[in-house]
Design an enzyme around this catalytic site. Sequence first.
Site, PDB file in Angstrom:
ATOM      1  N   THR A 108       4.407   8.010   8.457  1.00 17.72           N
ATOM      2  CA  THR A 108       4.907   7.101  10.105  1.00 17.72           C
ATOM      3  C   THR A 108       3.067   5.974  10.702  1.00 17.72           C
ATOM      4  O   THR A 108       3.607   5.804  11.317  1.00 17.72           O
ATOM      5  CB  THR A 108       4.583   8.120  11.178  1.00 17.72           C
ATOM      6  OG1 THR A 108       3.094   9.174  11.548  1.00 17.72           O
ATOM      7  CG2 THR A 108       5.879   9.636  11.107  1.00 17.72           C
ATOM      8  N   ASP A 200      -8.430   0.765   0.959  1.00 15.34           N
ATOM      9  CA  ASP A 200      -9.172   2.309   1.907  1.00 15.34           C
ATOM     10  C   ASP A 200     -10.824   2.484   1.595  1.00 15.34           C
ATOM     11  O   ASP A 200     -11.236   3.056   1.049  1.00 15.34           O
ATOM     12  CB  ASP A 200      -8.123   3.122   1.051  1.00 15.34           C
ATOM     13  CG  ASP A 200      -8.225   4.329   2.028  1.00 15.34           C
ATOM     14  OD1 ASP A 200      -7.103   4.682   2.389  1.00 15.34           O
ATOM     15  OD2 ASP A 200      -9.302   4.931   2.848  1.00 15.34           O
ATOM     16  N   ASP A 203     -11.572   5.947   0.938  1.00 17.12           N
ATOM     17  CA  ASP A 203     -11.604   6.158  -0.086  1.00 17.12           C
ATOM     18  C   ASP A 203     -12.637   5.406  -0.928  1.00 17.12           C
ATOM     19  O   ASP A 203     -13.378   5.972  -1.863  1.00 17.12           O
ATOM     20  CB  ASP A 203     -10.307   6.003  -1.117  1.00 17.12           C
ATOM     21  CG  ASP A 203      -8.841   7.257  -0.654  1.00 17.12           C
ATOM     22  OD1 ASP A 203      -9.476   8.274  -0.720  1.00 17.12           O
ATOM     23  OD2 ASP A 203      -7.968   6.738  -0.459  1.00 17.12           O
TER      24      ASP A 203
END
Length: 209
Positions: A108, A200, A203
Amino acid sequence: MSNVFVLDHPLIQHKLTYIRNKNTGTKEFRALVDEVSTLMAFEITRDLPLEDKTIETPVMEATTKVISGKKIGLIPILRAGLGMVDGMLKLIPAAKVGHVGLYRDPETLQPVEYYIKLPSDIEERELIVIDPMLATGGSANDAIHSLKKRGATNIKLMCLIAAPEGVEMLRKEHPDVDIYLGALDEKLNEKGYIVPGLGDAGDRLFGTK
Ligand SMILES: O=P(O)(O)OC[C@H]1O[C@H](OP(=O)(O)OP(=O)(O)O)[C@H](O)[C@@H]1O
Ligand SMILES: O=c1cc[nH]c(=O)[nH]1
Ligand SMILES: [Mg+2]
């Protein structure tokens, strides 16, 4: 309307290039994020108020300047914001640190809050919310709403890289919050990642991919 500052100091831009490079490994990525955070802290503290202080130099009495008791709070958004804390504390070592735990649901793209722990006197502090990435803006928007709900009135946001979509959301929702960026990128891709971005941030900082 809030101000948006892109901190285009050559050292910041140079280090960002290495941070963005996909061949930069975890150890170097972490070190570079730390260094850029220190450089950005230098810029974001440019407007700290000064007051006169009279001292004795070895030569004579002199009235010079010191920072006038402004209290600062750093608010990293977990996880990735943690990578910016130590670099900022190098320049503002007396700052208190509050944590807001949020992750972005990968489907989402909505932020989910899982933790919050703040200094008890946030209403008296200038708070600097830190997160490497401002993508849709959902996470920073949520974090800032949480801070305001708990009494914060003086907030800045500092990110390494932002997308125009995130800047637009923040300026609409929080016109009182000035935004400090290392770079303003082109857009978001279909997965909500900043283009060209750095991938990311969490990460890459923690080696979790
Ligand atoms: O502007 P948005 O669209 O909300 O996206 C940005 C957020 O996404 C990343 O966190 P992530 O959810 O990956 O959590 P992490 O720091 O634990 O990796 C990033 O560090 C921001 O907090
Ligand atoms: O590009 C992006 C967008 C959200 N979160 C990240 O870590 N990177
Ligand atoms: Mg992440």
